[in-house]
Write an enzyme that holds these catalytic residues in place. Structure first.
Site, PDB file in Angstrom:
ATOM      1  N   THR A   1       0.848  -1.203   0.000  1.00 34.78           N
ATOM      2  CA  THR A   1       0.000   0.000   0.000  1.00 34.78           C
ATOM      3  C   THR A   1       0.883   1.253   0.000  1.00 34.78           C
ATOM      4  O   THR A   1       0.605   2.208  -0.741  1.00 34.78           O
ATOM      5  CB  THR A   1      -0.940  -0.006   1.223  1.00 34.78           C
TER       6      THR A   1
ATOM      7  N   ASP B   1      -1.356  -3.811   8.905  1.00 36.80           N
ATOM      8  CA  ASP B   1      -1.874  -5.174   8.761  1.00 36.80           C
ATOM      9  C   ASP B   1      -3.257  -5.299   9.390  1.00 36.80           C
ATOM     10  O   ASP B   1      -4.077  -6.088   8.933  1.00 36.80           O
ATOM     11  CB  ASP B   1      -0.896  -6.162   9.392  1.00 36.80           C
TER      12      ASP B   1
ATOM     13  N   GLY C   1       4.114  -4.512  10.695  1.00 37.47           N
ATOM     14  CA  GLY C   1       5.306  -5.352  10.724  1.00 37.47           C
ATOM     15  C   GLY C   1       5.211  -6.604   9.876  1.00 37.47           C
ATOM     16  O   GLY C   1       6.125  -7.427   9.892  1.00 37.47           O
TER      17      GLY C   1
ATOM     18  N   GLU D   1       9.484   1.884  11.217  1.00 39.41           N
ATOM     19  CA  GLU D   1       8.206   2.588  11.048  1.00 39.41           C
ATOM     20  C   GLU D   1       7.846   3.337  12.335  1.00 39.41           C
ATOM     21  O   GLU D   1       7.362   4.469  12.297  1.00 39.41           O
ATOM     22  CB  GLU D   1       7.116   1.582  10.666  1.00 39.41           C
TER      23      GLU D   1
END
Ligand code: 5RP
Length: 224
Positions: free
Chosen positions: A35, A88, A99, A107
């Protein structure tokens, strides 16, 4: 629309959202994953509208550079205006599991440096309760077995992600079987285990805004 088209739609929506904020000295934080790749590709059309990016992975940095976007090392930057990344799983409090791409430690670091965190996702990522997606935990390699034993005590089923070495040279344990009702507490508890670098819960610092792509279009969601 299929899932790839939803990812492209939300990547473009994130660019449309940040575009009015961009100035010639702006640094944009860029996440990791399929994404985030859609966001990078859409951002490339506007590379003259901001100074540079900082990235949460070597892979995203390479993709940004392939589009001619300058990528700074995070230590060289004072201020990141906005960080855009996928997830996720996400819930109504905009707490996230991240992750899946093994990049959650960087991140978290880029998120911490950023004034605003915009999460981008397709509707398959939206959940009532976090935990169906196994929670990634980055560990120092020599601590892997110890950390796994401690994670069992927290009620989960730890699985070593075989063959995965993070950009930081560490390993990943995926914690299965958790129904996470207090994400802030679990994030803190896992962080206390010696040998844990970071876990993939983004609850202490959730997203500020979620752009969620579905068949009806892209919705803008703020935390409840
Ligand atoms: C990488 C991540 C990603 O944001 C997460 O795995 C979502 O990836 P994708 O957009 O490919 O579904 O946290 O570490």
């Amino acid at each position: 629309m299929n899932q790839d088209q939803l990812k492209q739609a939300v990547g473009q929506a994130a660019v449309d959202y940040i575009l009015p904020k961009l100035e010639s000295d702006t640094i944009v934080g860029v996440g990791t994953g399929s994404t985030a790749n859609c966001f990078i590709d859409a951002l490339a059309a506007h590379k003259g509208a901001f100074d540079a990016a900082v990235s949460s992975s070597e892979a995203s940095a390479a993709r940004l550079r392939s589009h001619g976007i300058t990528v700074y090392e995070l230590n060289a930057v004072d201020k990141v205006l906005v960080y855009v990344d996928g997830a996720d799983e996400c819930n109504a409090s905009l707490e996230l599991i991240k992750g899946g791409g093994a990049a959650h430690t960087r991140e978290k670091i880029v998120t911490a440096c950023s004034q605003e965190f915009v999460c981008i996702a397709d509707e398959s990522k939206w959940v009532a309760t976090l935990g169906k997606f196994p929670l990634p935990v980055e560990v120092i390699p020599m601590a892997r077995a110890y950390v796994a034993r401690q994670l069992v005590k927290l009620g989960g089923d730890p699985v070593h992600r075989m063959g995965c070495i993070t950009d930081n040279g560490n390993e990943i344990i995926d914690l299965h079987g958790m129904s996470i009702t207090d994400a802030k507490a679990l994030e803190t508890d896992i962080n206390q285990i010696a040998g844990v670098v970071a876990n993939g819960l983004f609850a202490r610092r959730p997203a500020d805004l979620l752009l969620l792509a579905g068949s009806q279009g892209v919705r803008t969601i703020y935390a409840k």
